[in-house]
Design an enzyme around this catalytic site. Structure first.
Site, PDB file in Angstrom:
ATOM      1  N   LYS A  53      60.328  -7.599  62.721  1.00  0.00           N
ATOM      2  CA  LYS A  53      60.361  -6.140  62.168  1.00  0.00           C
ATOM      3  C   LYS A  53      61.283  -5.900  61.134  1.00  0.00           C
ATOM      4  O   LYS A  53      60.954  -5.396  59.972  1.00  0.00           O
ATOM      5  CB  LYS A  53      60.669  -5.238  63.444  1.00  0.00           C
ATOM      6  N   GLN A  97      64.445  -1.721  70.999  1.00  0.00           N
ATOM      7  CA  GLN A  97      63.709  -2.678  71.473  1.00  0.00           C
ATOM      8  C   GLN A  97      63.536  -2.467  72.822  1.00  0.00           C
ATOM      9  O   GLN A  97      64.748  -2.420  73.589  1.00  0.00           O
ATOM     10  CB  GLN A  97      64.110  -4.017  70.991  1.00  0.00           C
ATOM     11  N   ASP A 120      58.561   4.754  66.543  1.00  0.00           N
ATOM     12  CA  ASP A 120      57.664   4.043  67.549  1.00  0.00           C
ATOM     13  C   ASP A 120      56.769   5.063  68.237  1.00  0.00           C
ATOM     14  O   ASP A 120      55.846   4.737  68.923  1.00  0.00           O
ATOM     15  CB  ASP A 120      58.578   3.669  68.544  1.00  0.00           C
TER      16      ASP A 120
END
Ligand code: NAP
Length: 284
Positions: A53, A97, A120
């Site tokens: 990422k 995460q 997200d």
């Protein structure tokens, strides 16, 4: 019949090339898009995802940094960091995460991220907006799948779509996107009775189960579009999807491979969401 392959790797690369001009334009105006990824603990798979990422951002000229904590860190330390990042004008996207260690309240942590920086798309406000058909940030994996439909010229209107899996990360938002696109949607889970009767009538079949080669050729309607979200590590170390690719290739009309399918699209859409967050902030 051999299915047409929807190449996620190639599409991801094409999209990322297109992002560069937007990043340059933002940077020139003093709004270089910035993403912070928070990693708690040292799960090897999570470390790889986080590295990809951060590198994905850097290679197209964005700012990105990783903040790591020991698995034993207390939740308040992470919440305080999120509050600090929420207030930082140079950071447009914040990602924690998952999964978090057991002593964390995952929902509380995700809700602490400012909705306008929740790239997200897991914050309740963003989930609600998606459910209402006015998405602000779409969760990256199903967003990537929608881009693959676009690339494969898949018309979703009026189609029978079956999603196997109902997680908040993949299955549910995938189903909402398909509903919004005008498909007739069925969402299956581990308790579904007679799964075969559902999958066999699917024009669009999305597998997000987490079980290697779960979807076999006999479960697929001839000519269907089969999307494999699964990423499973086999004992020999190789990656394998939730779909028996070799078998389904002969039945499906279009299919995504693993690796090289949905996986590369997920990070690409994270970049897209972060750029969009920066554009919104800049009033573009
Ligand atoms: P998850 O949270 O474990 O959800 C799996 C879902 O599959 C659950 O809803 C479960 O039902 C359902 N399921 C399990 N066994 C089933 C069965 N026999 N019949 C029907 N449904 C069944 O997993 P996830 O986070 O959604 O991820 C799914 C897969 O996608 C994993 O392989 C993951 O690694 C992969 N993934 C890939 C990406 C990517 O970038 N490509 C991103 C995220 C996830 P219940 O709810 O009833 O338990």
């Amino acid at each position: 019949m051999t299915a047409q392959i929807i190449d996620g790797k190639a599409l991801a690369e094409e999209l990322r090339q297109g992002f560069k001009a937007r990043v340059e334009a933002l940077t020139a105006k003093g709004h270089k898009p910035g993403l912070v990824v928070i990693l708690v603990g040292a799960d090897p798979a999570s470390e790889v995802y986080v590295r990809n990422k951060v590198n994905g951002c850097l290679t197209i000229g964005m700012h990105s940094e990783k903040i790591t904590y020991e698995a034993t860190v207390d939740q308040d330390t992470v919440l305080n960091k999120i509050a600090e990042l929420n207030a930082d004008p140079n950071i447009h996207g914040i990602l924690v995460q998952l999964p978090l260690p057991k002593h964390f309240d995952e929902e509380k942590v995700l809700e602490a991220i400012a909705a306008e920086k929740d790239v997200d798309g897991f914050h309740a406000e963003n989930v609600g907006a998606l459910a209402q058909g006015n998405p602000r940030f779409i969760p990256c994996t199903p967003y990537g799948v929608m881009k693959m439909f676009e690339k494969g010229n898949v018309d979703l209107t009026g189609k029978e779509a079956v999603v196997i899996g109902r997680s908040n990360i993949v299955g549910k938002p995938m189903a909402l996107l398909l509903i919004n696109a005008g498909a007739t949607v069925t969402v299956c889970n581990s308790r579904t009775k007679d799964l075969l009767s559902h999958t066999r009538r699917a024009d669009i079949l999305v597998a997000a189960v987490g079980k290697p080669k779960f979807v076999t050729a006999d479960m697929v309607k001839p000519g269907a579009v089969v999307i494999d979200v699964g990423i499973n590590r086999l004992p020999d170390g190789k990656l394998c999807g939730d779909v028996d690719y070799a078998g389904c290739l002969e039945v499906a009309g279009q299919i995504t491979p693993v690796p090289g399918g949905v996986g590369p699209m997920t990070i690409t859409m994270l970049l897209a969401n972060t750029i969009e967050a920066a554009e919104r902030k800049a009033g573009l």
